[in-house]
Design a protein around this motif. Structure first.
Motif, PDB file in Angstrom:
ATOM      1  N   VAL A 639       0.850  -1.194   0.000  1.00  0.00           N
ATOM      2  CA  VAL A 639       0.000   0.000   0.000  1.00  0.00           C
ATOM      3  C   VAL A 639       0.885   1.242   0.000  1.00  0.00           C
ATOM      4  O   VAL A 639       1.765   1.393   0.855  1.00  0.00           O
ATOM      5  N   VAL A 640       0.659   2.127  -0.966  1.00  0.00           N
ATOM      6  CA  VAL A 640       1.475   3.327  -1.123  1.00  0.00           C
ATOM      7  C   VAL A 640       0.550   4.543  -1.135  1.00  0.00           C
ATOM      8  O   VAL A 640      -0.503   4.532  -1.782  1.00  0.00           O
ATOM      9  N   THR A 641       0.961   5.590  -0.420  1.00  0.00           N
ATOM     10  CA  THR A 641       0.178   6.820  -0.349  1.00  0.00           C
ATOM     11  C   THR A 641       0.836   7.912  -1.176  1.00  0.00           C
ATOM     12  O   THR A 641       2.047   8.127  -1.079  1.00  0.00           O
ATOM     13  N   TYR A 642       0.036   8.590  -1.984  1.00  0.00           N
ATOM     14  CA  TYR A 642       0.501   9.682  -2.836  1.00  0.00           C
ATOM     15  C   TYR A 642      -0.252  10.955  -2.460  1.00  0.00           C
ATOM     16  O   TYR A 642      -1.410  10.900  -2.045  1.00  0.00           O
ATOM     17  N   SER A 643       0.412  12.100  -2.639  1.00  0.00           N
ATOM     18  CA  SER A 643      -0.320  13.361  -2.595  1.00  0.00           C
ATOM     19  C   SER A 643      -0.870  13.612  -3.993  1.00  0.00           C
ATOM     20  O   SER A 643      -0.393  13.030  -4.973  1.00  0.00           O
ATOM     21  N   SER A 644      -1.863  14.474  -4.098  1.00  0.00           N
ATOM     22  CA  SER A 644      -2.435  14.751  -5.420  1.00  0.00           C
ATOM     23  C   SER A 644      -1.390  15.354  -6.346  1.00  0.00           C
ATOM     24  O   SER A 644      -1.454  15.190  -7.562  1.00  0.00           O
ATOM     25  N   ASN A 645      -0.394  16.029  -5.744  1.00  0.00           N
ATOM     26  CA  ASN A 645       0.657  16.609  -6.566  1.00  0.00           C
ATOM     27  C   ASN A 645       1.705  15.576  -6.984  1.00  0.00           C
ATOM     28  O   ASN A 645       2.574  15.863  -7.794  1.00  0.00           O
ATOM     29  N   GLY A 646       1.601  14.357  -6.429  1.00  0.00           N
ATOM     30  CA  GLY A 646       2.543  13.301  -6.774  1.00  0.00           C
ATOM     31  C   GLY A 646       1.981  12.303  -7.754  1.00  0.00           C
ATOM     32  O   GLY A 646       2.563  11.234  -7.976  1.00  0.00           O
ATOM     33  N   LEU A 647       0.849  12.645  -8.372  1.00  0.00           N
ATOM     34  CA  LEU A 647       0.204  11.716  -9.294  1.00  0.00           C
ATOM     35  C   LEU A 647       0.947  11.569 -10.611  1.00  0.00           C
ATOM     36  O   LEU A 647       0.582  10.725 -11.429  1.00  0.00           O
ATOM     37  N   ASP A 648       2.004  12.382 -10.823  1.00  0.00           N
ATOM     38  CA  ASP A 648       2.823  12.192 -12.028  1.00  0.00           C
ATOM     39  C   ASP A 648       3.441  10.804 -12.055  1.00  0.00           C
ATOM     40  O   ASP A 648       3.798  10.301 -13.120  1.00  0.00           O
ATOM     41  N   ALA A 649       3.563  10.178 -10.880  1.00  0.00           N
ATOM     42  CA  ALA A 649       4.163   8.842 -10.807  1.00  0.00           C
ATOM     43  C   ALA A 649       3.176   7.749 -11.201  1.00  0.00           C
ATOM     44  O   ALA A 649       3.567   6.586 -11.321  1.00  0.00           O
ATOM     45  N   LEU A 650       1.911   8.107 -11.392  1.00  0.00           N
ATOM     46  CA  LEU A 650       0.877   7.130 -11.728  1.00  0.00           C
ATOM     47  C   LEU A 650       0.217   7.471 -13.051  1.00  0.00           C
ATOM     48  O   LEU A 650       0.107   8.637 -13.422  1.00  0.00           O
ATOM     49  N   ALA A 651      -0.243   6.443 -13.749  1.00  0.00           N
ATOM     50  CA  ALA A 651      -1.017   6.652 -14.972  1.00  0.00           C
ATOM     51  C   ALA A 651      -2.183   5.668 -14.975  1.00  0.00           C
ATOM     52  O   ALA A 651      -2.021   4.524 -14.525  1.00  0.00           O
ATOM     53  N   PRO A 652      -3.359   6.078 -15.447  1.00  0.00           N
ATOM     54  CA  PRO A 652      -4.454   5.112 -15.604  1.00  0.00           C
ATOM     55  C   PRO A 652      -3.981   3.944 -16.457  1.00  0.00           C
ATOM     56  O   PRO A 652      -3.219   4.125 -17.413  1.00  0.00           O
ATOM     57  N   ALA A 653      -4.437   2.731 -16.126  1.00  0.00           N
ATOM     58  CA  ALA A 653      -3.814   1.559 -16.756  1.00  0.00           C
ATOM     59  C   ALA A 653      -4.806   0.496 -17.218  1.00  0.00           C
ATOM     60  O   ALA A 653      -4.447  -0.668 -17.341  1.00  0.00           O
ATOM     61  N   TYR A 654      -6.053   0.880 -17.487  1.00  0.00           N
ATOM     62  CA  TYR A 654      -6.920  -0.083 -18.174  1.00  0.00           C
ATOM     63  C   TYR A 654      -6.317  -0.378 -19.548  1.00  0.00           C
ATOM     64  O   TYR A 654      -6.387  -1.501 -20.040  1.00  0.00           O
ATOM     65  N   ALA A 655      -5.727   0.645 -20.144  1.00  0.00           N
ATOM     66  CA  ALA A 655      -4.997   0.503 -21.407  1.00  0.00           C
ATOM     67  C   ALA A 655      -3.639   1.165 -21.233  1.00  0.00           C
ATOM     68  O   ALA A 655      -3.541   2.252 -20.658  1.00  0.00           O
ATOM     69  N   VAL A 656      -2.575   0.505 -21.710  1.00  0.00           N
ATOM     70  CA  VAL A 656      -1.233   1.089 -21.665  1.00  0.00           C
ATOM     71  C   VAL A 656      -0.586   0.890 -23.024  1.00  0.00           C
ATOM     72  O   VAL A 656      -1.008   0.036 -23.813  1.00  0.00           O
ATOM     73  N   THR A 657       0.434   1.693 -23.301  1.00  0.00           N
ATOM     74  CA  THR A 657       1.131   1.514 -24.573  1.00  0.00           C
ATOM     75  C   THR A 657       1.959   0.227 -24.523  1.00  0.00           C
ATOM     76  O   THR A 657       2.354  -0.239 -23.454  1.00  0.00           O
ATOM     77  N   ILE A 658       2.210  -0.323 -25.694  1.00  0.00           N
ATOM     78  CA  ILE A 658       3.009  -1.551 -25.783  1.00  0.00           C
ATOM     79  C   ILE A 658       4.409  -1.309 -25.236  1.00  0.00           C
ATOM     80  O   ILE A 658       4.995  -2.176 -24.580  1.00  0.00           O
ATOM     81  N   HIS A 659       4.954  -0.112 -25.457  1.00  0.00           N
ATOM     82  CA  HIS A 659       6.277   0.207 -24.903  1.00  0.00           C
ATOM     83  C   HIS A 659       6.268   0.086 -23.376  1.00  0.00           C
ATOM     84  O   HIS A 659       7.215  -0.423 -22.783  1.00  0.00           O
TER      85      HIS A 659
END
Length: 740
Positions: A639-659
């Motif tokens: 379990v990891v906690t992020y601030s809203s300003n730290g969301l650059d480390a996350l991306a929605p992932a229902y779909a991701v690029t092949i890379h």
């Protein structure tokens, strides 16, 4: 100064507001991000202001330049691009300001005593006559000097921010400039503004160039031309190249700099003379390389030459007996080609095992580890956390990311393991080696002691590394180390259409779908348009795969797409699938055009060694607390906690690029392919996507797009020179020396 109620109408218009901070809602001291309530004269209610500042205190005066925006959740806000604060002047506000902790040595109680003594002029006394503080009970000479130094440091920062703001530099960039250069920040900006592009996160050449021109730097100044040339090379590095042909580089740099090509050609001569760039021949083509990448490739070649000398410590092992012992222990039978491969990698100090799915790379690795023996010091590693965990599962031994193996210092980004502090190992094995870029490979070989062996395991036909270089491909092509290229598909793997079709694609043949009425592991569904593709993809992910195969669409079905943009790009598909699979997410947070809600599937997109989550790790958002500004993500129990300003480390992932899927595997994958993906329709891309699946592949494709991808006609060359360095075919020796 605003004089009326703000209106949502001018959302894109540059505006200026002045007011007093009424309440600090949020402030991140590390990056300066803030949300405050600002009381603006002439307005009935306080407005919400979002921006960046090193410190912020209730009662301060604020002058901000930016734009009005409407947040879906919080409504109308003023988003400040530049934000300047001034100390308050009223006595009570001054006491609160000084006691906020912004000046070392002054707490709330002492601040009140200072204001009681000097009134509203307290700040002026601290700044101009700090020894008068000795008249305040409890303040001695040392304390007065400490307070004066603290105030001067704060004032120097404010003066820098004001100086940069007058020249159009956003506050967030100004803060990063100060953090990087400290007291020398102004001197750096005035003397060499292009250092900002090289050394300050978030400032690229265009931003540094804009600052330079505000300082009056001439368009054809040598410093600007060389900086533009270096940027053009770094931009090429983002496409995977370590250098570029001179004939390609000069027009690219001329366009960037808005000057003629002759002017750039003159700058090339100066950059070569200064050592900023290195010229070398690659297959008869004159190319230019940035010094950073030229030195890295030269170093890799030098270290591999040293490492491959001699014999490994286990060279006296009876290979035939070791192979038979492994077969008995693992209850497998090695084919003739596998025995040859085992002998090849077991007798060389640097070697490569490569091949597609189902050919037995893991079997060879298991046999080799058994041959080496339990008393040897063995390090197993992979470029990503997910690949390292899979390596551990396959071998039953601990595997780490390469960054963790080299003991990265998260604060500085440097590796503790290096030539001066090498790894204590007899053998290093790197899995998914096709993903290792030039910089990481240079760091790895620096840390391997001369007497140790190195084995690279990977599929050279997959996509090369995201970073610059094609290290595994260049090493194999050089023919300077033993390479076990496995091609025989094992009997049990031949029953999988995933494996068979992956090899068909790799040979330039179209994959075959499971015949109608049969159940299989590879399906091709034609689409007529992107809109048709979206409808079919949503149906497949949400109903057909769960209904027929029982996979959970939230956890086990992964959509892999060639691009971020477009109707069938990851961004749009994440919106479509979030609405379909997680409709009850409730209130969402939006950052950078991306949406996050409770229950959403997300991917970590950068390594975080403090929290033990890595680029490519998948998780789900389990809670969002707006009051405490916390987003909690569960990564399979971590379990990891992020601030809203730290969301650059996350991306929605229902779909991701092949890379982004490189180094990962998923139970079931769905791949949309459209003509709109044309720039990315390459054989190694679709091959990489298909080989990410363990149990099921569904390809939703326009037939023409699939044919283009498999044909290989869109193959893109990467310009590198590692192969030439390994073989000694490097052209001009003088220029070669300059790189090292």
């Amino acid at each position: 100064m605003s004089t009326s109620e703000p209106s949502p109408a001018p959302e894109t218009q540059d505006a200026r507001i002045t007011g007093t901070i009424e309440h600090v809602t949020f402030h991140n001291a590390e990056n300066g991000f803030l949300v405050v309530k600002l009381r603006v004269p002439g307005q009935r209610t306080a407005i919400t202001l979002v921006g960046h500042a090193p410190s912020i205190v209730r009662g301060e005066q604020v002058d901000a330049i930016g734009e009005w925006t409407t947040d879906r959740t919080h409504g109308l806000q003023f988003r400040a691009r530049q934000l300047m604060t001034k100390p308050p002047t009223a006595g009570e506000a001054v006491a609160r300001y000084l006691g906020s902790g912004m000046v070392p040595g002054i707490g709330p109680a002492l601040a009140r005593r200072i204001v009681e003594k000097f009134g509203p002029k307290a700040i002026e006394v601290i700044e101009k006559e700090p020894m008068r503080l000795l008249d305040v009970p409890g303040i001695g000479k040392a304390a007065a000097q400490r307070i004066a130094r603290g105030w001067n440091d704060q004032k120097a920062l404010r003066d820098l921010l004001e100086f940069l703001a007058e020249r159009g530099v956003p506050t967030v960039h100004a803060m990063r400039i100060h953090k990087q250069f400290g007291a020398k920040a102004r001197e750096v900006v005035e003397s060499d503004p292009f250092r900002l592009a090289r050394e300050v996160r978030g400032i690229d050449f265009t931003g540094a160039d804009a600052i330079a021109q505000r300082f009056g730097l001439d368009t054809t100044a040598p410093a600007r031309l060389r900086a533009g040339l270096s940027h053009a090379l770094e931009d090429a590095a983002s496409d995977g190249h370590t250098g570029l042909p001179l004939a390609d580089l000069i027009p690219r740099a001329a366009k960037l700099l808005a000057v003629d090509e002759d002017t750039v050609a003159e700058a090339v001569a100066g950059a070569k003379e200064s050592g900023e760039v290195v010229e070398a021949e690659v297959e008869g083509v004159t190319c230019l390389f940035s010094r950073r990448l030229a030195e890295a490739e030269s170093f890799i070649a030098e270290r591999l030459a040293v490492l491959r000398e001699g014999k490994p410590a286990w060279s006296d092992v009876n290979l035939d007996k070791a192979a038979k012992d492994f077969e008995r222990r693992a209850k497998v039978s090695l084919s003739a080609s596998q025995r040859e491969a085992l002998a090849l990698v077991a007798t060389g100090k640097v070697s490569v095992v490569t091949g597609g799915p189902g050919v037995g790379k893991t079997t060879i690795l298991d046999a080799l580890l058994g041959l080496v023996g339990g008393n040897r010091r063995i390090a197993l590693a992979a470029p990503t956390g997910r690949a390292a965990r899979r390596m551990s599962d396959q071998t039953g031994r601990e595997a780490k990311t390469i960054h963790r193996l080299l003991e990265i210092d998260a604060a500085t980004g440097d590796f503790r393991r290096a030539a001066s502090n090498p790894l204590e190992v007899d053998l290093v094995v790197i899995d998914e080696a096709s993903m290792v870029d030039t910089g990481l490979m240079a760091a790895l070989v620096a840390a391997i002691p001369d007497e140790a062996a190195l084995i690279l395991v990977g599929d050279v036909d997959q996509l090369p590394s995201v970073g610059p270089g094609q290290v595994l491909g260049d090493i194999i092509a050089s023919q300077t180390v033993p390479v076990a290229r496995l091609t025989e598909i094992h009997r049990q793997a031949k029953s999988s259409r995933i494996v068979v079709n992956a090899h068909r694609i790799n040979h330039g043949e179209l994959p075959e779908t499971t015949p109608a009425g049969e159940t299989g592991d590879f399906y091709i569904i034609p689409m007529s348009s992107p809109e048709d593709g979206i409808a079919k993809l949503k149906e497949v992910v949400s109903r057909r795969i769960p209904g027929r195969f029982g996979f959970d669409p939230m956890r086990e079905v992964q959509v892999l797409t060639p691009m971020q943009k477009g109707p069938l790009g990851a961004r749009n598909l994440n919106v479509e699938l979030a609405g379909l699979l997680n409709p009850r997410a409730g209130t969402r947070i939006e950052r950078g055009g991306l949406s996050y809600g409770v229950g959403d599937r997300v991917m970590q997109v950068e390594n975080d060694y403090d929290h033990d989550v890595f680029n490519g790790d998948m998780g789900r958002i389990v809670s969002i607390d707006r009051e405490d500004d916390e987003i909690v993500v569960d990564f399979d129990g971590r379990v990891v906690t992020y601030s809203s300003n730290g969301l650059d480390a996350l991306a929605p992932a229902y779909a991701v690029t092949i890379h982004k899927a490189q180094g990962s595997e998923y139970p079931a994958i769905v791949i949309p392919l459209s003509g709109q993906h044309y720039p990315m329709l390459a054989r190694n891309l679709i091959y990489t996507a298909v080989t990410r699946a363990r149990q099921l592949v569904v390809l939703i494709a326009e037939p023409r797009a699939l044919e283009i991808a498999v044909s290989g006609r869109n193959a893109r060359r990467r310009w590198t020179r590692l192969q030439a360095l390994l073989t000694g075919n490097t052209g001009n020796a003088e220029q070669e020396t300059a790189a090292t």
